[in-house]
Design a protein around this motif. Structure first.
Motif, PDB file in Angstrom:
ATOM      1  N   CYS A 169      42.102  10.937 -60.285  1.00  0.00           N
ATOM      2  CA  CYS A 169      40.863  11.199 -59.564  1.00  0.00           C
ATOM      3  C   CYS A 169      40.057  12.324 -60.198  1.00  0.00           C
ATOM      4  O   CYS A 169      39.106  12.824 -59.602  1.00  0.00           O
ATOM      5  CB  CYS A 169      41.156  11.530 -58.108  1.00  0.00           C
ATOM      6  N   LYS A 170      40.423  12.716 -61.405  1.00  0.00           N
ATOM      7  CA  LYS A 170      39.635  13.704 -62.143  1.00  0.00           C
ATOM      8  C   LYS A 170      39.034  13.010 -63.354  1.00  0.00           C
ATOM      9  O   LYS A 170      39.644  12.946 -64.420  1.00  0.00           O
ATOM     10  CB  LYS A 170      40.498  14.884 -62.563  1.00  0.00           C
ATOM     11  N   GLN A 196      31.866  10.275 -58.924  1.00  0.00           N
ATOM     12  CA  GLN A 196      31.927  10.825 -60.276  1.00  0.00           C
ATOM     13  C   GLN A 196      31.110  10.041 -61.304  1.00  0.00           C
ATOM     14  O   GLN A 196      30.562  10.642 -62.234  1.00  0.00           O
ATOM     15  CB  GLN A 196      33.378  10.984 -60.711  1.00  0.00           C
ATOM     16  N   THR A 210      45.398  17.698 -69.252  1.00  0.00           N
ATOM     17  CA  THR A 210      44.554  17.496 -68.076  1.00  0.00           C
ATOM     18  C   THR A 210      45.425  17.238 -66.860  1.00  0.00           C
ATOM     19  O   THR A 210      46.286  16.377 -66.888  1.00  0.00           O
ATOM     20  CB  THR A 210      43.605  16.305 -68.273  1.00  0.00           C
ATOM     21  N   CYS A 252      44.113  15.824 -57.314  1.00  0.00           N
ATOM     22  CA  CYS A 252      42.903  15.386 -56.625  1.00  0.00           C
ATOM     23  C   CYS A 252      42.247  16.474 -55.786  1.00  0.00           C
ATOM     24  O   CYS A 252      41.345  16.192 -55.028  1.00  0.00           O
ATOM     25  CB  CYS A 252      43.231  14.186 -55.727  1.00  0.00           C
ATOM     26  N   ASN A 261      39.958  19.870 -54.846  1.00  0.00           N
ATOM     27  CA  ASN A 261      38.695  20.385 -55.352  1.00  0.00           C
ATOM     28  C   ASN A 261      38.906  21.434 -56.428  1.00  0.00           C
ATOM     29  O   ASN A 261      38.043  21.650 -57.272  1.00  0.00           O
ATOM     30  CB  ASN A 261      37.883  20.997 -54.199  1.00  0.00           C
ATOM     31  N   ASN A 318      40.670  21.235 -58.878  1.00  0.00           N
ATOM     32  CA  ASN A 318      40.827  20.582 -60.169  1.00  0.00           C
ATOM     33  C   ASN A 318      39.559  19.878 -60.638  1.00  0.00           C
ATOM     34  O   ASN A 318      39.588  19.154 -61.624  1.00  0.00           O
ATOM     35  CB  ASN A 318      41.968  19.559 -60.111  1.00  0.00           C
ATOM     36  N   LEU A 319      38.443  20.077 -59.960  1.00  0.00           N
ATOM     37  CA  LEU A 319      37.204  19.458 -60.387  1.00  0.00           C
ATOM     38  C   LEU A 319      36.759  20.053 -61.714  1.00  0.00           C
ATOM     39  O   LEU A 319      37.031  21.221 -62.012  1.00  0.00           O
ATOM     40  CB  LEU A 319      36.106  19.674 -59.343  1.00  0.00           C
ATOM     41  N   GLY A 320      36.073  19.258 -62.532  1.00  0.00           N
ATOM     42  CA  GLY A 320      35.566  19.745 -63.799  1.00  0.00           C
ATOM     43  C   GLY A 320      34.484  20.789 -63.585  1.00  0.00           C
ATOM     44  O   GLY A 320      33.879  20.906 -62.514  1.00  0.00           O
TER      45      GLY A 320
END
Length: 454
Positions: free
Chosen positions: A277-278, A316, A391, A395, A397, A399-401
């Motif tokens: 999920c990233k 995304q 990476t 899932c 937040n 770990n969001l880009g």
């Protein structure tokens, strides 16, 4: 080891004579879209579609105010009904483009029996235990009927000027061979000759050494475009049904993109991220794409560059498209919102408010931040360093880009046009109806057109 196979290849351009493009204003312009518009995680997250938008047609209507094209992926699993296709056409403004993935039977040489159109399926006789049908087991007449069904479904889209590309995606087991090349040519002959055809080979053997140039020359000679696919190594070499994520101890690797323009009428790009999920691309990955688009698109390209996002997890794909826009020069991006104002759908709200002042007001999509575009491939080593970092596919937040974090941290006003930006007089305040939930405006509306829905 694979990267060296791509470095020294120049663009391969078809020399076939081309008529006038559908829209000269789209020449060398980047048209972004997503691979589908109804992914279940996108619907569930609630950040793009208003809560009042429920049907496939209403979602498409909302989607088409933000993007100029979409890839229909459900056509892989079953040929869409003509009724559905007509509804889709009625839901979008003039100039919107549909790309269709080819029916799976044509690419995989097999499919579930239930995927065969009903009127054709009744002519087949199989044992009850048979769930799949092989293309080779079907008579020539039945094969022709299935192709006729597929072509006739796309006919009204073509007639309306809304058909973009028919995409044939061949799986990992589809290696370069005389038999498989013969099959691809058979697909080209069976597909209506008026329809544009693009080919995506997931097996990398098509692009190794001298085979790559042979592949490009062969596609060019047979009026087919090579899809430029951006994908991760561990996802490519794992079967789609067995995606288990990045193996322990290995680094995340972006595979080299097989880049060659084999048709001057368009170029087609697909960005894949199939697991976890990233799926946000890093700034360095985006800059690498900017470098390709700025330095490797020939002036002889007569049509658009379709840039399709297959990073399907929640919103995304939308955020990735928005982020790439921030790095690309505005001159390279097809201005879809301005095009809608110049030629709005008949009877739409926009057609009633069309004016030169309005067109100028929305001359470009709203942006979240500006970064200087990098015009050369000098960013590639930096991008590769970042691409190869481990990476975490968690899932949360946290770990969001970085790019997605910046978006989520921006004030709401930066995500679209605010009331003070609009040229229309502000509406009178009215008491909310007890039957409507606050903030769930229908689509499309004037406000939803100018505002990026998060």
């Amino acid at each position: 080891m694979l990267r060296g196979c791509w470095d020294n290849f120049e663009l391969l351009l078809s020399t076939e004579e081309m008529g006038e493009s559908r829209d000269e204003g789209r020449k060398l312009k980047v048209l972004m879209g997503t691979c589908g518009w109804s992914d279940h995680t996108l619907l569930k997250c609630g950040r793009f579609y208003p809560a009042s938008v429920r049907s496939a047609e209403d979602r498409l209507r909302h989607y088409s105010t933000h993007f100029p094209c979409v890839e229909v992926d459900t056509s892989t699993y079953a040929i869409p009904s003509k009724v559905s296709v007509r509804r889709w056409l009625q839901a979008v403004p003039s100039g919107f483009i549909f790309h269709f993935k080819a029916f799976g039977l044509f690419c995989s040489k097999s499919c579930p029996i239930t995927a065969i159109p009903g009127e054709i399926r009744t002519k087949l006789s199989f044992a009850g235990s048979d769930d799949y049908v092989k293309l080779s087991s079907l008579s020539t007449d039945i094969q022709d009927e299935i192709w006729s069904s597929f072509n006739s479904t796309l006919e009204p889209v073509f007639t309306a000027g809304s058909l973009g590309v028919v995409l044939f995606q061949f799986h990992l087991s589809f290696k370069p061979s005389l038999e498989n090349r013969t099959h691809v040519l058979w697909c080209r002959r069976q597909l209506d000759p008026r329809f544009e055809m693009a080919v995506e080979f997931r097996n990398r053997d098509w692009f190794v050494g001298e085979q790559f140039q042979a592949t490009c020359e062969w596609l060019k000679a047979n009026n087919m475009a090579l899809v430029a696919a951006d994908e991760l190594a561990h996802e490519t070499f794992q079967k789609d049904r067995e995606q288990t994520g990045l193996p322990y101890g290995q680094s995340r690797e972006v595979l080299p993109v097989a880049w060659a323009v084999t048709k001057p009428s368009f170029h087609y790009i697909r960005v894949h991220r199939r697991e976890g999920c990233k799926r946000m691309l890093s700034d360095s990955e985006l800059q690498t794409w900017v470098a390709r688009l700025q330095s490797k698109l020939p002036e002889t390209l007569q049509g658009p560059v379709y840039f399709m996002w297959g990073t399907d997890w929640e919103d995304q794909p939308i955020l990735n498209a928005q982020n790439l826009k921030q790095f690309l020069p505005e001159s390279m991006i097809f201005n879809w919102k301005a095009a809608q104002l110049q030629n709005p759908a008949k009877g739409s709200l926009l057609s009633m408010f069309k004016s030169p002042q309005t067109a100028m007001q929305t001359a470009s999509d709203s942006v979240l931040y500006k970064q200087p575009a990098t015009p050369t491939d000098d960013v590639s080593p930096i991008a590769l360093l970042e691409m190869n970092k481990n990476t975490d596919f968690g899932c949360s937040n946290a770990n969001l880009g970085d790019a997605q974090k910046r978006i989520l941290e921006q004030p709401a006003e930066m995500h679209g046009f605010t009331k003070k930006d609009a040229v229309f007089p502000p509406p009178k305040k009215a008491k909310p109806s007890p039957n409507k939930k606050k903030g769930n405006a229908g689509s499309p509306t004037i406000t939803s057109f100018f505002k990026y829905a998060r």
